[in-house]
Design an enzyme around this catalytic site. Structure first.
Site, PDB file in Angstrom:
ATOM      1  N   GLU A 105      89.399 -15.823  35.396  1.00  0.00           N
ATOM      2  CA  GLU A 105      88.844 -15.383  33.542  1.00  0.00           C
ATOM      3  C   GLU A 105      87.893 -16.007  33.420  1.00  0.00           C
ATOM      4  O   GLU A 105      87.415 -17.246  33.753  1.00  0.00           O
ATOM      5  CB  GLU A 105      89.864 -16.180  32.675  1.00  0.00           C
ATOM      6  CG  GLU A 105      91.301 -16.170  32.096  1.00  0.00           C
ATOM      7  CD  GLU A 105      90.443 -14.716  31.235  1.00  0.00           C
ATOM      8  OE1 GLU A 105      89.770 -14.400  31.280  1.00  0.00           O
ATOM      9  OE2 GLU A 105      91.098 -14.101  30.279  1.00  0.00           O
ATOM     10  N   ASP A 106      86.871 -14.672  32.288  1.00  0.00           N
ATOM     11  CA  ASP A 106      85.759 -15.953  32.119  1.00  0.00           C
ATOM     12  C   ASP A 106      85.307 -16.802  31.569  1.00  0.00           C
ATOM     13  O   ASP A 106      84.509 -18.148  31.263  1.00  0.00           O
ATOM     14  CB  ASP A 106      85.296 -14.419  31.460  1.00  0.00           C
ATOM     15  CG  ASP A 106      85.679 -14.267  30.015  1.00  0.00           C
ATOM     16  OD1 ASP A 106      87.176 -14.151  30.144  1.00  0.00           O
ATOM     17  OD2 ASP A 106      85.616 -12.596  29.485  1.00  0.00           O
ATOM     18  N   ASP A 109      89.879 -19.602  25.748  1.00  0.00           N
ATOM     19  CA  ASP A 109      88.939 -19.729  24.226  1.00  0.00           C
ATOM     20  C   ASP A 109      90.394 -20.221  23.101  1.00  0.00           C
ATOM     21  O   ASP A 109      90.477 -21.817  23.498  1.00  0.00           O
ATOM     22  CB  ASP A 109      88.876 -18.488  23.699  1.00  0.00           C
ATOM     23  CG  ASP A 109      88.446 -18.626  22.388  1.00  0.00           C
ATOM     24  OD1 ASP A 109      88.000 -19.661  21.339  1.00  0.00           O
ATOM     25  OD2 ASP A 109      88.190 -17.597  21.051  1.00  0.00           O
ATOM     26  N   PHE A 158      80.229 -18.804  19.446  1.00  0.00           N
ATOM     27  CA  PHE A 158      80.608 -17.181  20.694  1.00  0.00           C
ATOM     28  C   PHE A 158      79.683 -16.898  21.654  1.00  0.00           C
ATOM     29  O   PHE A 158      78.131 -17.747  21.226  1.00  0.00           O
ATOM     30  CB  PHE A 158      80.458 -16.113  19.810  1.00  0.00           C
ATOM     31  CG  PHE A 158      81.235 -14.540  19.901  1.00  0.00           C
ATOM     32  CD1 PHE A 158      82.285 -14.753  20.609  1.00  0.00           C
ATOM     33  CD2 PHE A 158      80.260 -13.913  21.536  1.00  0.00           C
ATOM     34  CE1 PHE A 158      83.189 -13.834  21.074  1.00  0.00           C
ATOM     35  CE2 PHE A 158      81.354 -12.938  21.622  1.00  0.00           C
ATOM     36  CZ  PHE A 158      82.009 -12.741  21.436  1.00  0.00           C
ATOM     37  N   VAL A 159      79.626 -16.967  22.945  1.00  0.00           N
ATOM     38  CA  VAL A 159      78.523 -16.783  24.170  1.00  0.00           C
ATOM     39  C   VAL A 159      78.483 -15.056  24.466  1.00  0.00           C
ATOM     40  O   VAL A 159      79.603 -14.796  24.807  1.00  0.00           O
ATOM     41  CB  VAL A 159      79.369 -17.762  25.104  1.00  0.00           C
ATOM     42  CG1 VAL A 159      78.243 -18.461  24.669  1.00  0.00           C
ATOM     43  CG2 VAL A 159      81.156 -17.211  25.834  1.00  0.00           C
ATOM     44  N   ASP A 165      81.226  -9.643  26.640  1.00  0.00           N
ATOM     45  CA  ASP A 165      80.445  -9.288  26.071  1.00  0.00           C
ATOM     46  C   ASP A 165      81.284  -9.494  24.547  1.00  0.00           C
ATOM     47  O   ASP A 165      81.139 -10.371  23.974  1.00  0.00           O
ATOM     48  CB  ASP A 165      80.962  -7.702  26.469  1.00  0.00           C
ATOM     49  CG  ASP A 165      82.442  -8.309  25.505  1.00  0.00           C
ATOM     50  OD1 ASP A 165      83.657  -9.139  25.483  1.00  0.00           O
ATOM     51  OD2 ASP A 165      82.894  -7.567  24.522  1.00  0.00           O
TER      52      ASP A 165
HETATM   53  P1  IMP Z   1      91.800 -16.856  24.531  1.00  0.00           P
HETATM   54  O1  IMP Z   1      93.386 -15.515  24.505  1.00  0.00           O
HETATM   55  O2  IMP Z   1      91.531 -16.899  23.376  1.00  0.00           O
HETATM   56  O3  IMP Z   1      92.234 -17.680  24.601  1.00  0.00           O
HETATM   57  O4  IMP Z   1      90.979 -15.632  24.728  1.00  0.00           O
HETATM   58  C1  IMP Z   1      90.072 -15.379  25.533  1.00  0.00           C
HETATM   59  C2  IMP Z   1      89.249 -14.131  26.324  1.00  0.00           C
HETATM   60  O5  IMP Z   1      88.904 -14.197  24.619  1.00  0.00           O
HETATM   61  C3  IMP Z   1      88.885 -14.291  27.041  1.00  0.00           C
HETATM   62  O6  IMP Z   1      89.543 -13.849  28.402  1.00  0.00           O
HETATM   63  C4  IMP Z   1      87.070 -13.546  26.179  1.00  0.00           C
HETATM   64  O7  IMP Z   1      87.178 -12.073  26.972  1.00  0.00           O
HETATM   65  C5  IMP Z   1      87.166 -13.245  25.327  1.00  0.00           C
HETATM   66  N1  IMP Z   1      86.337 -14.154  24.458  1.00  0.00           N
HETATM   67  C6  IMP Z   1      86.670 -15.350  24.209  1.00  0.00           C
HETATM   68  N2  IMP Z   1      85.744 -16.383  24.061  1.00  0.00           N
HETATM   69  C7  IMP Z   1      84.601 -15.510  23.937  1.00  0.00           C
HETATM   70  C8  IMP Z   1      83.186 -15.578  23.729  1.00  0.00           C
HETATM   71  O8  IMP Z   1      83.073 -16.481  23.156  1.00  0.00           O
HETATM   72  N3  IMP Z   1      82.476 -14.518  24.221  1.00  0.00           N
HETATM   73  C9  IMP Z   1      83.070 -13.767  24.454  1.00  0.00           C
HETATM   74  N4  IMP Z   1      84.305 -13.406  24.895  1.00  0.00           N
HETATM   75  C10 IMP Z   1      85.225 -14.532  24.790  1.00  0.00           C
HETATM   76 MG    MG Z   2      88.807 -11.900  28.925  1.00  0.00          MG
END
Ligand code: IMP
Ligand code: MG
Length: 182
Positions: A105-106, A109, A158-159, A165
């Site tokens: 995963e990138d 969050d 946010f990054v 992206d």
């Molecule tokens: P989660 O499901 O809330 O953990 O979010 C994960 C996904 O949201 C990541 O795989 C990203 O694609 C996107 N995401 C979360 N935070 C960021 C950010 O700061 N910048 C860009 N994409 C993000």
């Molecule tokens: Mg993602």
């Protein structure tokens, strides 16, 4: 540098340079290499598209065990806010059944994407699932999830860059930058 977020100019600051990312990836790969699959079967790297594309491409070059690459597309974000809803935009490859899977995963969050994938992979009957994430926002977690391998822990901003992206833009930046006040 300034970028537009919802029509508003926002200052962007580099968090991790290309060199810092590279050095950390070599370290993460060493950790992964020190945990081979228990049955010596090939590791299946599951790239979560599109965000983890660059991270996965650089990481797999340093994995020193038999490795296969698969991918899945999920989406949870619009703009800089999580929608809270995860969409599976491509089917999970059925051949993951019985395999040792490393989800790449990138960023983590809220943790909902990883919790969602864990469920899906369990239903599919994988032998094991581990998670490697380049970035982790521990303060933003809403699910009790933990990545096995994490590149860098960061705050809530946010990054963008290095695969990440903002509405489809900035994935090609070679560094990771934060959008100040986001
Ligand atoms: P989660 O499901 O809330 O953990 O979010 C994960 C996904 O949201 C990541 O795989 C990203 O694609 C996107 N995401 C979360 N935070 C960021 C950010 O700061 N910048 C860009 N994409 C993000
Ligand atoms: Mg993602």
């Amino acid at each position: 540098m300034k970028i537009l977020v919802g029509g508003q100019p926002r200052e962007v600051r580099v968090l991790f340079s290309e060199e810092q990312i590279h050095n950390r990836i070599v370290e993460i790969a060493a950790e992964i290499n020190s945990c081979p699959t228990p049955d010596q079967s090939a590791l299946v790297v599951l790239v979560v598209l599109h965000g983890a594309l660059l991270f996965a491409a650089d990481l797999v070059r340093h994995i020193a065990m038999p490795t296969e690459i698969e991918s899945v597309r999920i989406r949870s974000y619009h703009g800089t806010q999580s929608t809270g809803k995860i969409e599976l935009l491509s089917q999970l490859p059925a051949r993951l059944k019985g395999r040792h899977v490393l989800v790449v995963e990138d960023i983590i969050d809220s943790g909902r994407s990883i919790a969602f994938l864990r469920n899906e992979l369990n239903s599919l009957g994988v032998a094991s699932m581990r998670v490697a994430a380049l970035l982790d926002k521990p303060e933003a977690h809403e699910e009790t999830i933990q990545a096995d391998f994490v590149g860098f822990k960061i705050g809530r901003n946010f990054v963008i860059g290095y695969g990440l992206d903002l509405d489809g833009h900035y994935r090609n930046l070679p560094y990771v930058a934060e959008v100040l006040g986001s």
